[in-house]
Enzyme design. Structure first.
Site, PDB file in Angstrom:
ATOM      1  N   PRO A  15     -24.718 100.595 118.727  1.00 34.04           N
ATOM      2  CA  PRO A  15     -23.550 101.416 119.040  1.00 34.04           C
ATOM      3  C   PRO A  15     -22.293 101.054 118.243  1.00 34.04           C
ATOM      4  O   PRO A  15     -22.041  99.883 117.962  1.00 34.04           O
ATOM      5  CB  PRO A  15     -23.320 101.168 120.536  1.00 34.04           C
ATOM      6  N   ASN A  16     -21.563 102.096 117.914  1.00 32.66           N
ATOM      7  CA  ASN A  16     -20.271 102.023 117.216  1.00 32.66           C
ATOM      8  C   ASN A  16     -20.386 101.665 115.734  1.00 32.66           C
ATOM      9  O   ASN A  16     -19.390 101.706 115.012  1.00 32.66           O
ATOM     10  CB  ASN A  16     -19.295 101.043 117.910  1.00 32.66           C
ATOM     11  N   ARG A  23     -13.555 101.288 111.955  1.00 32.84           N
ATOM     12  CA  ARG A  23     -13.493 100.455 113.149  1.00 32.84           C
ATOM     13  C   ARG A  23     -13.140  99.012 112.777  1.00 32.84           C
ATOM     14  O   ARG A  23     -13.899  98.359 112.068  1.00 32.84           O
ATOM     15  CB  ARG A  23     -14.878 100.489 113.796  1.00 32.84           C
ATOM     16  N   TYR A  28     -14.959  94.059 110.541  1.00 39.53           N
ATOM     17  CA  TYR A  28     -16.263  94.610 110.142  1.00 39.53           C
ATOM     18  C   TYR A  28     -16.316  95.103 108.693  1.00 39.53           C
ATOM     19  O   TYR A  28     -17.374  95.530 108.239  1.00 39.53           O
ATOM     20  CB  TYR A  28     -16.658  95.746 111.098  1.00 39.53           C
ATOM     21  N   ASN A  80     -29.279  95.272 113.953  1.00 45.04           N
ATOM     22  CA  ASN A  80     -27.960  94.863 114.432  1.00 45.04           C
ATOM     23  C   ASN A  80     -27.737  95.656 115.718  1.00 45.04           C
ATOM     24  O   ASN A  80     -27.325  96.813 115.669  1.00 45.04           O
ATOM     25  CB  ASN A  80     -26.868  95.182 113.412  1.00 45.04           C
ATOM     26  N   ALA A  83     -23.078  95.685 120.363  1.00 46.80           N
ATOM     27  CA  ALA A  83     -22.732  95.119 121.681  1.00 46.80           C
ATOM     28  C   ALA A  83     -23.968  94.901 122.561  1.00 46.80           C
ATOM     29  O   ALA A  83     -23.959  94.027 123.445  1.00 46.80           O
ATOM     30  CB  ALA A  83     -21.722  96.018 122.381  1.00 46.80           C
ATOM     31  N   GLU A 104     -32.228  89.549 112.932  1.00 45.33           N
ATOM     32  CA  GLU A 104     -31.026  90.008 113.649  1.00 45.33           C
ATOM     33  C   GLU A 104     -29.825  89.792 112.732  1.00 45.33           C
ATOM     34  O   GLU A 104     -29.608  88.684 112.238  1.00 45.33           O
ATOM     35  CB  GLU A 104     -30.886  89.174 114.934  1.00 45.33           C
ATOM     36  N   ARG A 113     -16.090  84.262 117.590  1.00 46.19           N
ATOM     37  CA  ARG A 113     -15.319  85.289 118.293  1.00 46.19           C
ATOM     38  C   ARG A 113     -15.279  85.007 119.799  1.00 46.19           C
ATOM     39  O   ARG A 113     -15.477  83.882 120.222  1.00 46.19           O
ATOM     40  CB  ARG A 113     -15.906  86.662 117.949  1.00 46.19           C
TER      41      ARG A 113
HETATM   42  C1  DQA Z   1     -21.615  93.031 115.819  1.00 42.61           C
HETATM   43  C2  DQA Z   1     -21.002  91.991 116.751  1.00 42.61           C
HETATM   44  C3  DQA Z   1     -21.011  92.481 118.181  1.00 42.61           C
HETATM   45  O1  DQA Z   1     -20.446  91.500 119.040  1.00 42.61           O
HETATM   46  C4  DQA Z   1     -20.206  93.749 118.312  1.00 42.61           C
HETATM   47  O2  DQA Z   1     -20.282  94.254 119.633  1.00 42.61           O
HETATM   48  C5  DQA Z   1     -20.584  94.783 117.326  1.00 42.61           C
HETATM   49  C6  DQA Z   1     -20.961  94.397 115.972  1.00 42.61           C
HETATM   50  C7  DQA Z   1     -21.465  92.632 114.321  1.00 42.61           C
HETATM   51  O3  DQA Z   1     -22.147  93.238 113.512  1.00 42.61           O
HETATM   52  O4  DQA Z   1     -20.658  91.763 113.995  1.00 42.61           O
HETATM   53  O5  DQA Z   1     -20.483  95.982 117.593  1.00 42.61           O
HETATM   54  O6  DQA Z   1     -23.001  93.132 116.095  1.00 42.61           O
END
Ligand code: DQA
Length: 152
Positions: A15-16, A23, A28, A80, A83, A104, A113
């Site tokens: 997601p996202n 974002r 990122y 990946n 979240a 992963e 973080r």
């Molecule tokens: C993420 C790290 C996660 O904690 C976060 O929720 C993401 C992206 C990363 O690629 O750094 O959406 O997986």
């Protein structure tokens, strides 16, 4: 170059990640997901690998994609889960179906973080984890899978 023919590697983005580039670019990066996927496909081509990428904002769709990967031939998975990394026992359980290398990847260093990001539900069932190297992490993951295939 990978020796065997018809090598397929799958990539799942959670997601996202479809919003990459817009974002939190300081965390990122500025590359859009389409660019990351295109670069990775080029790299895969040069290794003789056919690469299939998938992104979803829905946990169930990611699980169904993992089931599809189980039901069809795949030589490796780069995931990946974004979240869902920190929450999804269901994605973890689906991944235990697969008997292929699973890498992963996280763009950011999840251990640098917030504390809630330090826990990965997948860390102990995946082949390896690459975290904090930005989009290079996907390329390194592909290289690792190619090495694994070459070694067999
Ligand atoms: C993420 C790290 C996660 O904690 C976060 O929720 C993401 C992206 C990363 O690629 O750094 O959406 O997986």
């Amino acid at each position: 170059m990978v020796k065997k023919k018809n090598i397929r590697v799958h990539v799942i983005h959670g997601p996202n990640l479809n919003m990459l580039g817009k974002r939190e670019p300081a965390i990122y990066g500025i590359k859009a997901l389409e660019e990351i996927d295109a670069d990775l496909k080029n790299r895969a081509n040069s290794l003789g690998i056919s690469l299939e990428t998938f992104q979803s904002n829905h946990e169930g769709e990611i699980i169904e994609k993992i089931h599809d990967i189980f039901n069809t031939k795949s030589n490796g998975l780069i995931i990946n889960p974004a979240a869902f990394t920190h929450t999804s026992i269901a994605i973890r359980d689906a991944l235990t179906l697969l008997d292929i290398p699973i890498i992963e990847v996280h763009l950011s260093n999840i251990y640098k973080r917030e504390e809630f990001r330090h826990k990965s539900m997948l860390a102990d069932i995946v082949t390896g984890q690459i975290t904090g190297l930005g989009s290079l992490g996907y390329t390194l993951a592909l290289n690792a899978i190619a090495e694994d295939i070459n070694g067999k």
